[in-house]
Design an enzyme around this catalytic site. Structure first.
Site, PDB file in Angstrom:
ATOM      1  N   GLU A  35      14.446  80.445 -28.590  1.00 17.28           N
ATOM      2  CA  GLU A  35      14.995  81.767 -28.895  1.00 17.28           C
ATOM      3  C   GLU A  35      16.236  81.996 -28.038  1.00 17.28           C
ATOM      4  OE1 GLU A  35      13.464  86.466 -29.028  1.00 17.28           O
ATOM      5  OE2 GLU A  35      12.149  84.871 -28.291  1.00 17.28           O
ATOM      6  N   ASN A  80      11.822  88.007 -30.947  1.00 14.78           N
ATOM      7  CA  ASN A  80      12.344  89.359 -31.018  1.00 14.78           C
ATOM      8  C   ASN A  80      13.846  89.382 -31.281  1.00 14.78           C
ATOM      9  OD1 ASN A  80       9.733  90.107 -30.396  1.00 14.78           O
ATOM     10  ND2 ASN A  80      10.178  90.713 -28.296  1.00 14.78           N
ATOM     11  N   ASN A 181       9.854  88.741 -37.687  1.00 11.67           N
ATOM     12  CA  ASN A 181       9.097  88.406 -36.473  1.00 11.67           C
ATOM     13  C   ASN A 181       8.379  89.639 -35.956  1.00 11.67           C
ATOM     14  OD1 ASN A 181       8.649  86.638 -33.922  1.00 11.67           O
ATOM     15  ND2 ASN A 181       9.486  88.552 -33.108  1.00 11.67           N
ATOM     16  N   GLU A 182       7.069  89.515 -35.729  1.00  8.13           N
ATOM     17  CA  GLU A 182       6.258  90.563 -35.097  1.00  8.13           C
ATOM     18  C   GLU A 182       6.593  91.954 -35.632  1.00  8.13           C
ATOM     19  OE1 GLU A 182       6.385  90.117 -30.834  1.00  8.13           O
ATOM     20  OE2 GLU A 182       5.265  88.236 -30.896  1.00  8.13           O
ATOM     21  N   TYR A 253      -0.674  85.202 -26.282  1.00  9.64           N
ATOM     22  CA  TYR A 253      -0.313  84.826 -24.921  1.00  9.64           C
ATOM     23  C   TYR A 253      -1.451  85.250 -23.985  1.00  9.64           C
ATOM     24  CZ  TYR A 253       4.421  84.322 -26.789  1.00  9.64           C
ATOM     25  OH  TYR A 253       5.510  83.931 -27.532  1.00  9.64           O
ATOM     26  N   GLU A 301       3.535  81.320 -32.154  1.00 15.74           N
ATOM     27  CA  GLU A 301       3.810  81.604 -30.746  1.00 15.74           C
ATOM     28  C   GLU A 301       2.495  81.531 -29.987  1.00 15.74           C
ATOM     29  OE1 GLU A 301       6.190  84.982 -29.597  1.00 15.74           O
ATOM     30  OE2 GLU A 301       7.456  84.831 -31.395  1.00 15.74           O
ATOM     31  N   GLN A 361       7.812  78.963 -24.917  1.00 11.53           N
ATOM     32  CA  GLN A 361       8.936  78.378 -25.619  1.00 11.53           C
ATOM     33  C   GLN A 361       9.167  76.954 -25.106  1.00 11.53           C
ATOM     34  OE1 GLN A 361      12.329  80.986 -26.113  1.00 11.53           O
ATOM     35  NE2 GLN A 361      11.036  82.757 -26.429  1.00 11.53           N
TER      36      GLN A 361
END
Length: 511
Positions: A35, A80, A181-182, A253, A301, A361
């Site tokens: 990212e 993001n 995304n999200e 996460y 992710e 990442q």
């Protein structure tokens, strides 16, 4: 005096089901994520003035480590970041590319690095797959169509010919696309309700398939297992978009909240539950719609991430938009690597439904690889379980197995098995058992009978463990932690025995 109960070794037995069909592993499970965030790109993979930089400005030391890591695909450019990104800013002559501000991470963006540079970098890695994300936050259907035309139409249109003028004669040929995304998250620029997003993703997917019906499209699932809209979000999106998409995403996460290490070491329990819950929603919607189409999970992710720690706090101030600042630069410990290895075991154990995953990442930003500007690159502790698992499991399949193991207590998940494992048959016919000991203070006598497959063979055992579970690799001591080759095991007539230390991840490879 009798030894205290907590210090007695636990016991675990792995039971293989050799009569059941193995489950193929999709190599996309070994993907990663880059990212425009912190030093992930700038002074990470791209640093033109670095001593190892090639003509394109890519750090060769990083390329070498990424090859060693064994990643198969890269999700790009966010994250993001993508929800405010204008893709056309990152193409064309660098001198003409505009500088922008990024709202997601309160950072500056020079756009020196864009789609062409990412594709060229992947070519340097040996042609790894690009998984492209489109902006459905501040933008929408038309921009997704424009990017698809630019990337994949051979020639003869305004945007495909622009790509050719920009130096890429042949199309990029991107097959896998993330639709936003999200979008369930209030932190996301342009976040939406499930109904709003479901309608947008259906319209975008329908339009994109008018250009290329063979694309593989990923819809946003929940940003975590604990989201208040979890479950209902998946149901709403799938009922609207089921036959137009191929994947729904999961993001997760983990970190030790309130120093609860016992629960942290059992994080795989939550990931496993997350996957099973999403799989059940997929199955229910598919059944209700009577669809012959199968939607899979893209766990695009996942990692250990200390989200509340100082390195994860973005800059502030209307006049403060630094590019390439040190953001999300977690330095991982042995304990983190063990949890990470357990998460990877969980993904492999669920390859019947998880057909893609992206370690988040890749470089500097919550990453297995760290760099110093103008200086060296080195491996974090989490590098080792990923690299070894990718080495043995790519092109392979998962064998059905179960464990009979003692348990350990956690405040978050109750009693959990002390060990967690997965068994992989490699593309070369070898057998590998990946196993963790989740206990903080007890070793485990671990046994298995694999005589139905192997009675003899060369056995290589490698572990991540250390008396200091907080040990880390740093710029000053980049080789403090690594894989330890073990000789203290038995393997006779297909019967395996080994002691697993507390807080350890182990690979047992039988060739």
């Amino acid at each position: 005096m009798e030894e205290p109960q907590q210090s007695k070794p636990g016991k675990a037995r792995l039971i293989l089901d050799t009569g059941t069909r193995s489950i193929p592993i999709n190599d996309r499970v070994f993907g990663s994520f880059v990212e425009h965030l912190g030093r992930g790109i700038y002074t990470g993979i791209y640093e033109p003035n670095h001593p190892t930089a090639n003509k394109a400005g890519f750090r060769q030391d990083v390329i070498d480590l990424v090859k060693e890591l064994g990643v198969t695909a890269i999700r790009y450019p966010g994250g993001n970041f993508v929800s405010g990104y204008r893709w056309e800013d990152g193409v064309g002559p660098r001198s003409e590319r505009p500088k922008r501000i990024d709202l997601a991470w309160h950072s500056g963006e020079s756009n020196e690095f864009g789609l062409h540079e990412m594709a060229d970098w992947l070519d340097e890695l040996g042609g790894k797959e690009l998984m492209e994300a489109v902006n459905l936050g501040t933008r929408g259907i038309q921009e997704a169509l424009d990017l698809l035309e630019y990337a994949n139409i051979p020639s003869g249109t305004a945007l495909s010919d622009m790509r050719r003028r920009n130096g890429r004669e042949q199309p990029f040929g991107i097959r896998m696309w993330c639709l936003g995304n999200e979008m369930d998250g209030t932190w996301q620029v342009g976040h939406k309700t499930a109904h709003e997003y479901a309608r947008l993703v259906t319209q975008t997917a329908t339009a994109m398939r008018m250009i290329d019906p063979d694309l593989e499209l990923v819809a946003c699932g929940s940003s975590s297992h604990s989201m208040p809209t979890f479950g209902e979000w998946e149901r709403t999106v799938l009922e609207e978009a089921y036959d137009q998409i191929d994947f729904i995403s999961c993001h997760a996460y983990y970190e030790p909240h309130n120093r609860d290490m016992a629960s942290f070491l059992a994080s795989g329990v939550d990931m496993d539950g997350f996957i099973r819950d999403v799989a059940s929603v997929i199955a229910a919607v598919r059944g209700r719609l009577k669809s012959k189409h199968q939607v899979y999970i893209s766990f695009d992710e996942w990692n250990v991430w200390y989200q509340d720690a100082e390195p994860s706090k973005p800059p502030v101030g209307i006049g403060n938009w630094p590019q390439g600042s040190r953001l999300l630069e977690d330095i991982y410990s042995v304990a983190d690597a063990v949890v990470f290895g357990d998460l990877l075991i969980t993904l492999l154990r669920n390859v019947n439904i998880v057909h893609s995953a992206s370690l988040a990442q890749l470089v500097n930003v919550i990453a297995p690889i760290m760099t110093e500007p103008g200086g060296p690159a080195w491996r974090q502790t989490i590098f080792f379980p990923f690299a070894l698992t990718a080495k043995y499991a790519k092109g392979g399949s998962v064998l059905v197995s179960q464990e009979d193991a003692d348990s350990c207590e956690t405040s978050q998940y109750g009693e959990v098995p002390m060990t967690d494992s997965v068994v992989v048959r490699g593309a070369d016919g070898s057998l590998t058992i990946f196993v963790v000991n989740r206990s903080l203070d007890r070793s485990v006598e671990y046994r298995s009978d694999v005589s139905g497959l192997y009675k003899a063979g060369k056995v290589v055992v490698q572990s991540i463990h250390d008396k200091d579970v907080a040990a880390r690799n740093t710029l000053g001591d980049p080789k403090r932690v690594g894989l330890q080759t073990r000789k203290d095991f038995t393997f006779e007539n297909g019967k395996l025995g080994i002691i697993l230390p507390p807080v350890s991840w182990t690979s047992i490879h039988i060739d």
